[in-house]
Design an enzyme around this catalytic site. Structure first.
Site, PDB file in Angstrom:
ATOM      1  N   LYS A   1      36.600  49.946  29.733  1.00  0.00           N
ATOM      2  CA  LYS A   1      36.023  50.572  30.921  1.00  0.00           C
ATOM      3  C   LYS A   1      35.366  51.904  30.548  1.00  0.00           C
ATOM      4  O   LYS A   1      35.373  52.297  29.383  1.00  0.00           O
ATOM      5  CB  LYS A   1      37.108  50.735  31.986  1.00  0.00           C
ATOM      6  CG  LYS A   1      37.689  49.366  32.425  1.00  0.00           C
ATOM      7  CD  LYS A   1      38.775  49.521  33.454  1.00  0.00           C
ATOM      8  CE  LYS A   1      38.230  49.863  34.810  1.00  0.00           C
ATOM      9  NZ  LYS A   1      37.447  48.756  35.393  1.00  0.00           N
TER      10      LYS A   1
ATOM     11  N   ARG B   1      63.996  38.472  57.455  1.00  0.00           N
ATOM     12  CA  ARG B   1      62.884  39.391  57.242  1.00  0.00           C
ATOM     13  C   ARG B   1      62.345  39.317  55.816  1.00  0.00           C
ATOM     14  O   ARG B   1      61.132  39.317  55.598  1.00  0.00           O
ATOM     15  CB  ARG B   1      63.310  40.822  57.584  1.00  0.00           C
ATOM     16  CG  ARG B   1      62.281  41.905  57.333  1.00  0.00           C
ATOM     17  CD  ARG B   1      60.869  41.538  57.762  1.00  0.00           C
ATOM     18  NE  ARG B   1      60.780  41.010  59.104  1.00  0.00           N
ATOM     19  CZ  ARG B   1      59.804  40.236  59.546  1.00  0.00           C
ATOM     20  NH1 ARG B   1      58.828  39.866  58.723  1.00  0.00           N
ATOM     21  NH2 ARG B   1      59.774  39.795  60.772  1.00  0.00           N
TER      22      ARG B   1
ATOM     23  N   GLU C   1      32.755  47.044  30.417  1.00  0.00           N
ATOM     24  CA  GLU C   1      32.159  47.408  31.695  1.00  0.00           C
ATOM     25  C   GLU C   1      30.857  48.168  31.451  1.00  0.00           C
ATOM     26  O   GLU C   1      30.819  49.118  30.662  1.00  0.00           O
ATOM     27  CB  GLU C   1      33.137  48.279  32.482  1.00  0.00           C
ATOM     28  CG  GLU C   1      32.640  48.762  33.826  1.00  0.00           C
ATOM     29  CD  GLU C   1      33.660  49.635  34.509  1.00  0.00           C
ATOM     30  OE1 GLU C   1      34.538  49.095  35.199  1.00  0.00           O
ATOM     31  OE2 GLU C   1      33.595  50.879  34.320  1.00  0.00           O
TER      32      GLU C   1
ATOM     33  N   ASP D   1      29.243  46.771  36.748  1.00  0.00           N
ATOM     34  CA  ASP D   1      29.968  47.603  37.711  1.00  0.00           C
ATOM     35  C   ASP D   1      29.019  48.219  38.730  1.00  0.00           C
ATOM     36  O   ASP D   1      28.163  49.046  38.390  1.00  0.00           O
ATOM     37  CB  ASP D   1      30.721  48.707  36.967  1.00  0.00           C
ATOM     38  CG  ASP D   1      31.533  49.581  37.904  1.00  0.00           C
ATOM     39  OD1 ASP D   1      32.160  49.035  38.829  1.00  0.00           O
ATOM     40  OD2 ASP D   1      31.527  50.809  37.718  1.00  0.00           O
TER      41      ASP D   1
ATOM     42  N   LYS E   1      44.755  45.408  40.795  1.00  0.00           N
ATOM     43  CA  LYS E   1      45.057  46.226  41.979  1.00  0.00           C
ATOM     44  C   LYS E   1      46.046  45.469  42.866  1.00  0.00           C
ATOM     45  O   LYS E   1      45.722  44.981  43.943  1.00  0.00           O
ATOM     46  CB  LYS E   1      43.775  46.556  42.731  1.00  0.00           C
ATOM     47  CG  LYS E   1      42.822  47.430  41.926  1.00  0.00           C
ATOM     48  CD  LYS E   1      41.507  47.647  42.653  1.00  0.00           C
ATOM     49  CE  LYS E   1      40.551  48.482  41.816  1.00  0.00           C
ATOM     50  NZ  LYS E   1      39.228  48.647  42.458  1.00  0.00           N
TER      51      LYS E   1
END
Length: 282
Positions: free
Chosen positions: A168, A101, A198, A219, A136
């Site tokens: 950002k 597995r 950004e 963005d 992410k």
């Protein structure tokens, strides 16, 4: 594609095995004779996959006491179809069953990332745009997931916060303005690191260009504004697009002339692919 062979993933694999094995595999202990040998054949059950992570199978089996012997293994990045043999491995039967597995989980996940990436890469073929990943990623799996993106033909964005400057919206708010944020980054960052910021509006793009940004992340901008941003930046500044990117939109974005398109879905939404292992007692 030898990257995974060069990185020590022993701790990652041990933790993956430990969460599955717990205090021991009761089922295997009750059904497998001591010393029994076996052959495991791993086959693809999907119409198409780009293989990534196959090189981890032997490493997993080594840690389960299989004393593995790989007799067949498709190369990383190979395109396989339903019915194709991905790998054949021989060794101690109990070890093969204990590691099944965990080994498949790695291959199914990483091949899912690589296959998703290849689909996006194919969609922008012939343009200047490169498909890149994001941060992410699943906690603890970033290195292997970003590896799988490269197997699929994509490119990596920052591995971590220390590998590049990306200002950002919250950093801009903290600094006070686009200009102040860029100036602060240039004061602190070494010359080897690009300073990317950004921008959500064309006004911010103009301010960022005036402040000396090396790269600008557009963005969630509409296509018309992306075209205008490319004209403003000329070819002097790297332009990246992020947000609202899908297989339906990525080609149109690429045709605006941007350099990079970041797609979080390469890692956070990649599907586990259907791969199975069958045992033969030797």
């Amino acid at each position: 594609m030898e990257l995974l062979r060069q990185i020590d993933l022993t701790d990652l694999i041990r933790r993956a095995l430990a969460e599955d094995l717990g205090q021991g595999d009761i089922t295997t202990a009750s059904t497998v004779a001591p010393g029994a040998q076996g052959r495991a054949t791993i086959r693809v059950k999907e119409p198409r996959i780009i293989l990534a992570g196959g090189v981890l199978i032997e490493q997993v089996m080594r840690l389960t006491g299989t004393n593995p012997r790989m007799t067949s293994l498709a190369p990383e990045g190979a395109q396989l179809k339903a019915g194709d043999t991905l790998a054949v491995i021989e060794g101690n039967l109990a070890g093969l069953l204990i590691g099944e597995r965990t080994a498949l989980n790695f291959v199914q996940l990483l091949s899912g990332v690589a296959t998703t990436t290849r689909t996006y890469v194919d969609a922008v073929a012939g343009t200047r745009a490169k498909i890149i990943d994001t941060r992410k990623t699943h906690p603890g799996l970033r290195l292997v997931e970003k590896y799988a993106v490269r197997v699929g033909g994509g490119h990596n964005h920052r591995v971590g916060l220390d590998s590049g400057v990306l200002i950002k919206e919250n950093h801009i708010a903290a600094a006070g303005s686009v200009t102040k944020a860029i100036q602060g980054a240039h004061r602190l960052a070494p010359h080897t690191l690009k300073v990317e910021i950004e921008c959500e509006t064309l006004a911010q793009v103009e301010e960022a260009l005036g402040a000396g940004a090396d790269a600008i992340l557009l963005d969630n901008m509409p296509l018309a504004d992306i075209h205008l941003a490319r004209a403003l930046a000329k070819s002097n500044v790297l332009l990246e697009v992020s947000g609202g990117v899908s297989l339906d939109t990525v080609r149109g974005i690429a045709e605006t002339g941007v350099d990079l398109i970041s797609v979080g879905a390469l890692t956070h939404s990649a599907r586990f692919l259907d791969i199975s292992m069958r045992i033969q007692v030797l």
